[in-house]
Each structure stands twice: as C-alpha cells, then as structure tokens.
Write an enzyme that holds these catalytic residues in place. Structure first.
Site, PDB file in Angstrom:
ATOM      1  N   LYS A 173       0.818  -1.211   0.000  1.00  0.00           N
ATOM      2  CA  LYS A 173       0.000   0.000   0.000  1.00  0.00           C
ATOM      3  C   LYS A 173       0.856   1.266   0.000  1.00  0.00           C
ATOM      4  CE  LYS A 173      -4.124  -2.111   0.856  1.00  0.00           C
ATOM      5  NZ  LYS A 173      -3.888  -3.523   1.125  1.00  0.00           N
TER       6      LYS A 173
HETATM    7  C1  LIG Z   1      -4.582  -4.695   0.746  1.00  0.00           C
HETATM    8  C2  LIG Z   1      -3.821  -5.946   0.744  1.00  0.00           C
HETATM    9  C3  LIG Z   1      -4.109  -6.971  -0.166  1.00  0.00           C
HETATM   10  C4  LIG Z   1      -5.252  -6.900  -1.138  1.00  0.00           C
HETATM   11  O1  LIG Z   1      -5.089  -5.908  -2.123  1.00  0.00           O
HETATM   12  P1  LIG Z   1      -6.354  -5.405  -2.951  1.00  0.00           P
HETATM   13  O2  LIG Z   1      -5.838  -4.282  -3.784  1.00  0.00           O
HETATM   14  O3  LIG Z   1      -7.353  -4.925  -1.937  1.00  0.00           O
HETATM   15  O4  LIG Z   1      -6.872  -6.552  -3.730  1.00  0.00           O
HETATM   16  C5  LIG Z   1      -3.284  -8.090  -0.160  1.00  0.00           C
HETATM   17  N1  LIG Z   1      -2.262  -8.216   0.706  1.00  0.00           N
HETATM   18  C6  LIG Z   1      -1.971  -7.247   1.606  1.00  0.00           C
HETATM   19  C7  LIG Z   1      -0.845  -7.456   2.536  1.00  0.00           C
HETATM   20  C8  LIG Z   1      -2.731  -6.071   1.650  1.00  0.00           C
HETATM   21  O5  LIG Z   1      -2.414  -5.117   2.537  1.00  0.00           O
END
Ligand SMILES: *Cc1c(COP(=O)(O)O)cnc(C)c1O
Length: 457
Positions: free
Chosen positions: A111
């Site tokens: 993120k």
């Molecule tokens: C947010 C997240 C996901 C999922 O990603 P999306 O874009 O919501 O599909 C997978 N793994 C981790 C560690 C995350 O923080």
C-alpha cells in the site's frame, strides 16, 4: 485525459477532480474515457528506466494538466525516497517462482507504493488551492497505516481511519495508533471491514456531509492508487527481461492491485494471465471460476487484509465487460445489493481471457509458508503465501507472485506456520512500547459523523 463514472458514462472530469474525490457522486468509480496502448517505440523507451523515471512516464499518461512532468518527477522521487530499496521493489527467485517484493516502504506493505505518492499529490494540490481536506478511509489493516504515514503532519489535512475492532493484527494496529501527529484520528469500529467500507461509502453519498468537510477518499477505489500500482508490473517485466508473456499471481481483497495489472495489460504489457488469489473469503474466486458473485459472511482469517467480501474495484471490470454501458452497471450493482447477480456465460468467458482464480484455506496458507521456508529459507507473509499457494494449486508456469506485506506484520501466523518469531525491522521496533491512541465506535453512522465533523480541519 478525461474521466467518466462507471455509473454515469456521460460525465467528463479531470484528474485533479477524480483524485481528490476518490468516488463519484453517483456512487460509481472513475475510469479514463480511453486507455491508450503504448506504441512499440514508447514501450522500448521504458525498458531501461529507473523505477522513479518509469513511474513518472506511466503516471503522466493519466494526470493530464494536474502538474508538469518535471513537477511529477519531483513528486515521485520524493515519495520513493522513503523506501528502503533504491528501486522501490525487488524481484527474488523463490523455488520455481519469481516473487515481486512490494513491502520495502515505511509501513511494510505494498500500500505504501501508491500511498506515499498520494500524500505528496495532496500536498502539491493544497499548495495551489486554499482548501482544507479531510480524508476518511476504511482499512482492513494495511491501507490505514500507509495512508497515515503518507499524510502525517501535513498542513490542512486531517485523516480519519476506520479499522474493524480486534480484527487486524496488533502490529498492524500499532503502526497506526502510535502515530503522535495531531492530524491523525484512529477509529476502531465494532464490525468487520465491509462494515467500515460501507460507512465510508455512506458518508460519501451524503453529499451535504461530505461537502461540508471537503471529504476525500484514499481507498483502493482511488484511481491514482491503481495507476501507481501499474508501474511495478512494468518494472518487474523489464527486470526479468522477459521474452514471452508472463503471468502474475495477486493476493486479492478489494480487487485494486490485480486491477492495476489488468490496466498494465490494457496498456500493452505482455501479460498472459492474472491469477486472482483469495483466502476463504472467496467471492472473487467463485465469480471468476463460475460466475457466482454472491457475498457470504466475512470470515476472519490469518490474512486479515484480504478479509473482504465486497470487492469495490470489481465494478471497474464489470463496466468493461458490459461494453462500457453505465446503465447496465447501475442495474448490476442494484442486483448485487440484493444478492441477485450471476455473470452470464459470455461475460464470464470474457473475464476468463484475462483472469483465473484460486482460493486457499487456512491450512493451505500455513502449509505454503512452511514448505517455502523449509525449501528456501525464505519467510513469506500469509497474504503472499496465498499468491504462491495459488500458483502451485493451479500448476501455473511462468508466474510472478506479488509479495504484498513483510512477514513481521503477522508474527502470530508465522509462528503458527514455522514455530519461529519474525521480528519487526529495527527501525520500527519502538512502536511496540509506544502509547496507542484510538477511539472505539459502534457501527453507527450518526455518531461517527458527528465525531468526524467535530474533529475535522
Ligand atoms: C490490501 C492488501 C491486499 C489486497 O489488495 P487489494 O488491492 O485490496 O486486492 C493483499 N495483501 C496485503 C498485505 C494487503 O495489505
């Protein structure tokens, strides 16, 4: 570049508007009116660029007159200077897979890649506009920390983060709640992530409320996040010097990260399949393998960032599949609300051209962590394990797995799998003894709204 809404294809908005708003007033998601394929020459020119230069090139195709390319380059450079990797991401060989490590940012999850950029986009926007912004964001664990780190201490922005009380890992929580900045507000909601996401969406659709606080959203529905995530698909492809199409396995919750891969493919990156890997919250697996798009109750798993049933970004794909007809999307979204939606065979075929899917249960996730550790000495986090396990289950060849979080964010799951504690990197250890600050709220929109209003900037 002009943008429309998946629920109203007649509107025409600029990047600045759709970036600040996040979600369209009609409840739809923004999409570019057209996505241009890169020419062969353009594609070749991207091949040997550094991550910062590549990101500037790709992102500039979507930002229009938001800022000059020179300014954009500055913003990108500043954003990625907070990463521990010079080129932001790292590609590793693990057994017969390639793993694309995306967790070298300040809060140890992918993120950060989009969020650091977004924080600086806000700062740039506010340097030109005498406005104040209140960000409200729902998190399944990682978005919140990344968003807080990206805007902490910035002027004229407050951030309110809703997380599901007791349903994220303590490390995930502490990365948010120990932040001492005055513009950060953490709210634990008695409910699950879908409840949090629903509250945020309701606040958005209350136009009077959202206007009154100049509300802005940074959930993975924000187009700027998708675009930022598209970059690493390109970077990885070039890094591997791939001569043929490659496939990506993507641990999926809200369908944002994997949609970014789809965008890369639409721009011309030679991607074969995008493997949508889910945990027991398998609505996307059922949808993509059988057309069955029905929400069940959210299950708590050892991969909390993916404990999601209603995958917001899937609406963008539906818009595509149903021939960019926003009336059709409105109809479908209404049917989904009352759990009455199945994909028809021809739409399902279209989706399966680009996507396949797998789902892993808790034991399969732990077994994957264990066997990779045993065979290679590398510890992967439970989310990444879902991506890796999905490839094995599918017998996939030529796959890159997106490693979405650092294992130290989920020490209990790692301990369960291999009987070993994975410690936080030393620069983050101090959060474990710092004071936490957060308020607990019932799943109730009215009291939440007044709390936010009272504390808004
Ligand atoms: C947010 C997240 C996901 C999922 O990603 P999306 O874009 O919501 O599909 C997978 N793994 C981790 C560690 C995350 O923080």
């Amino acid at each position: 570049m002009e943008y429309l809404s998946t629920r109203n294809d007649k509107i025409s908005e600029k990047f600045e508007h759709i970036f600040i708003k996040g979600l369209s007033d009609d409840g739809g998601l923004f999409l570019p009116k057209q996505i241009k394929k890169l020419s062969d020459k353009e594609f070749l020119n991207l091949r040997n660029l550094s991550y910062v230069d590549l990101a500037t090139e790709i992102i500039s195709r979507f930002t229009g007159d938001f800022c000059t390319n020179e300014k954009l380059h500055q913003i990108v450079k500043k954003s990625y200077s907070t990463f521990n990797e010079h080129n932001v991401v790292k590609v590793k060989k693990v057994e017969d897979l390639h793993v694309l490590e995306l967790f070298h940012g300040p809060t140890l999850a992918f993120k950060d890649v989009a969020m650091q950029l977004i924080g600086n986009f806000y700062e740039y926007y506010l340097s030109k506009n005498t406005k104040k912004i209140n960000i409200i964001v729902a998190t399944s664990g990682d978005t919140g920390a990344a968003a807080i780190d990206a805007v902490k201490g910035k002027k004229n922005i407050n951030i309110f983060v809703l997380h599901p009380n007791n349903r994220i890992s303590p490390v995930q929580r502490m990365l948010m709640t120990t932040n001492p900045s005055k513009n950060v507000f953490n709210i634990a909601v008695e409910g699950n992530f879908d409840d949090c996401q629903k509250l945020v969406k309701e606040m958005f659709s209350d136009i009077e409320f959202s206007k009154s606080i100049n509300m802005s959203g940074v959930n993975s529905i924000n187009w700027a996040r998708i675009v930022a995530q598209t970059v690493y698909y390109f970077f990885c492809y070039f890094k591997l010097d791939a001569q043929e199409k490659i496939s990506f396995s993507v641990p999926t919750g809200n369908f944002g990260d994997v949609y970014a891969g789809y965008l890369a493919k639409k721009m011309g990156l030679p991607i074969d399949k995008l493997l949508v890997a889910t945990n027991e919250n398998d609505i996307l697996h059922r949808a993509i393998s059988k057309g069955d798009y029905k929400a069940n109750k959210v299950q708590e798993t050892i991969s909390p960032s993916m404990d999601i049933q209603v995958a917001s970004n899937f609406e963008r794909l539906l818009f595509d599949i149903y021939n960019e007809d926003s009336n059709k999307v409105v109809e479908i979204m209404n049917n989904i609300k009352s759990n009455k939606f199945n994909l028809d065979q021809s739409s399902l075929k279209k989706i399966q051209n680009d996507f396949i899917s797998e789902s892993l249960n808790e034991k399969e996730i732990l077994d994957t962590i264990k066997s990779i550790y045993k065979n290679s000495g590398i510890i992967i986090d439970p989310h990444t394990a879902i991506g890796a396990g999905a490839v094995k289950k599918h017998n996939g060849k030529n796959y890159v797995v997106l490693a979405t979080a650092h294992p130290s964010k989920f020490p209990d799951a790692i301990f369960k799998a291999i009987g070993k504690k994975e410690e936080l990197p030393s620069h983050l250890k101090s959060i474990l003894n710092q004071k936490e600050q957060y308020v607990v709220f019932k799943n109730n929109i009215q009291s939440l709204k007044s709390y936010i209003k009272k504390n808004s900037v």
